[in-house]
Design a protein around this motif. Sequence first.
Motif, PDB file in Angstrom:
ATOM      1  N   PRO A 196       3.245   2.460 -34.237  1.00 16.81           N
ATOM      2  CA  PRO A 196       3.629   1.347 -33.363  1.00 16.81           C
ATOM      3  C   PRO A 196       4.811   0.509 -33.820  1.00 16.81           C
ATOM      4  O   PRO A 196       5.228  -0.393 -33.094  1.00 16.81           O
ATOM      5  N   LEU A 197       5.362   0.776 -34.996  1.00 18.53           N
ATOM      6  CA  LEU A 197       6.502   0.012 -35.494  1.00 18.53           C
ATOM      7  C   LEU A 197       7.654   0.942 -35.839  1.00 18.53           C
ATOM      8  O   LEU A 197       7.433   2.085 -36.271  1.00 18.53           O
ATOM      9  N   GLN A 198       8.860   0.479 -35.653  1.00 17.64           N
ATOM     10  CA  GLN A 198      10.043   1.232 -36.027  1.00 17.64           C
ATOM     11  C   GLN A 198      11.048   0.278 -36.648  1.00 17.64           C
ATOM     12  O   GLN A 198      10.834  -0.934 -36.670  1.00 17.64           O
ATOM     13  N   ALA A 199      12.147   0.835 -37.142  1.00 22.19           N
ATOM     14  CA  ALA A 199      13.144   0.005 -37.816  1.00 22.19           C
ATOM     15  C   ALA A 199      14.542   0.512 -37.494  1.00 22.19           C
ATOM     16  O   ALA A 199      14.729   1.674 -37.123  1.00 22.19           O
ATOM     17  N   ALA A 200      15.506  -0.372 -37.637  1.00 24.62           N
ATOM     18  CA  ALA A 200      16.909  -0.007 -37.460  1.00 24.62           C
ATOM     19  C   ALA A 200      17.731  -0.757 -38.495  1.00 24.62           C
ATOM     20  O   ALA A 200      17.387  -1.883 -38.880  1.00 24.62           O
ATOM     21  N   ILE A 201      18.812  -0.129 -38.952  1.00 26.40           N
ATOM     22  CA  ILE A 201      19.740  -0.745 -39.895  1.00 26.40           C
ATOM     23  C   ILE A 201      21.129  -0.716 -39.274  1.00 26.40           C
ATOM     24  O   ILE A 201      21.619   0.346 -38.871  1.00 26.40           O
ATOM     25  N   PRO A 242       8.462  -3.494 -32.554  1.00 26.43           N
ATOM     26  CA  PRO A 242       7.466  -2.580 -32.003  1.00 26.43           C
ATOM     27  C   PRO A 242       8.079  -1.434 -31.214  1.00 26.43           C
ATOM     28  O   PRO A 242       9.156  -1.560 -30.620  1.00 26.43           O
ATOM     29  N   VAL A 243       7.358  -0.322 -31.192  1.00 22.82           N
ATOM     30  CA  VAL A 243       7.754   0.824 -30.381  1.00 22.82           C
ATOM     31  C   VAL A 243       7.405   0.590 -28.915  1.00 22.82           C
ATOM     32  O   VAL A 243       8.239   0.798 -28.029  1.00 22.82           O
ATOM     33  N   VAL A 257       1.109  -7.083 -25.374  1.00 18.52           N
ATOM     34  CA  VAL A 257       2.440  -7.315 -24.825  1.00 18.52           C
ATOM     35  C   VAL A 257       3.212  -5.999 -24.838  1.00 18.52           C
ATOM     36  O   VAL A 257       3.277  -5.313 -25.871  1.00 18.52           O
ATOM     37  N   GLN A 258       3.806  -5.635 -23.712  1.00 17.08           N
ATOM     38  CA  GLN A 258       4.647  -4.441 -23.620  1.00 17.08           C
ATOM     39  C   GLN A 258       6.056  -4.787 -24.082  1.00 17.08           C
ATOM     40  O   GLN A 258       6.641  -5.776 -23.630  1.00 17.08           O
ATOM     41  N   MET A 259       6.599  -3.961 -24.986  1.00 20.99           N
ATOM     42  CA  MET A 259       7.927  -4.208 -25.556  1.00 20.99           C
ATOM     43  C   MET A 259       8.906  -3.103 -25.157  1.00 20.99           C
ATOM     44  O   MET A 259       8.532  -1.926 -25.049  1.00 20.99           O
ATOM     45  N   ARG A 260      10.145  -3.482 -24.952  1.00 21.11           N
ATOM     46  CA  ARG A 260      11.247  -2.539 -24.792  1.00 21.11           C
ATOM     47  C   ARG A 260      12.445  -3.083 -25.570  1.00 21.11           C
ATOM     48  O   ARG A 260      12.536  -4.277 -25.841  1.00 21.11           O
TER      49      ARG A 260
END
Length: 282
Positions: A196-201, A242-243, A257-260
């Motif tokens: 359910p979690l992601q990351a970006a750099i 969140p994904v 909560v729905q995330m985009r």
Amino acid sequence: MKHGELNGELDFASGAPARAARSVAPLSVAADAAPAQNQARRAVGAAAGIAVHVAGLDWQAIGDELLAQGYATVPGMLTAEECRAMAAQYAQPELFRSRIVMAQHGFGSGEYQYFRYPLPSMVVALRQALYGPLAQIANRWHELLGIDSRFPAEHTEFLARCHAAGQQRPTPLLLQYVAGDYNCLHQDLYGEQVFPLQAAILLSEPGRDFDGGELVLTEQRPRQQSRVEVLPWRQGDLVIFPVDVRPAQGTRGVYRVQMRHGVSRLRRGLRHTLGLIFHDAS
């Protein structure tokens, strides 16, 4: 799924001494410390220090920030030199399994490439080190949301679960935007197994390398209008978000909560980003 679907790098595999661990710091503090950090890291192998660096972060504060506002920023995860080396890999097609031109699929404008296995050592180090503490946060989220499934402590165990479900293609990617490009709001779902979690750099520096191109998050809340966040970050900063869904505290308890997420239009320059997704794709 996401809208659809030694090679010039630094010595990322070196066994040199680990970098010093740091806690989450304000952006201004990270900017002031950048020259000293860059000088120190030139003498060490980048991948060797990732595990110590990540373990030294204040994960309680990061978890609280994620729960409160839906994202958390870790300044200076990579140095400017490491960012340039990672961005340069975009021009090495042998490192990637596929290239997506967003305009051809109605995803926006710009392009991205998915790495192939074996992943670059820096990507492996980041994915493995970040997964453990994020799995603890993800398990807490599932508990709050009443979801029975839990995530194993090690990323290799979770990848085995993905591969058993037919999700065997790697999902870490490099994204490239030029003036006029943007990324439509989306969720990075690639199969039934979802972390359910992601990351970006961010690999480029706002204001110097590009203008515009902000990372945008939206929350679709039950019986409420959507909320939008435009995230401030700088070159080398890590953002965790969140994904698809996250827990939020309401007056009657926790709700879903729905995330985009997406990227606003780039007004000038060139922007590269490293995306770190922890589940693999079918």
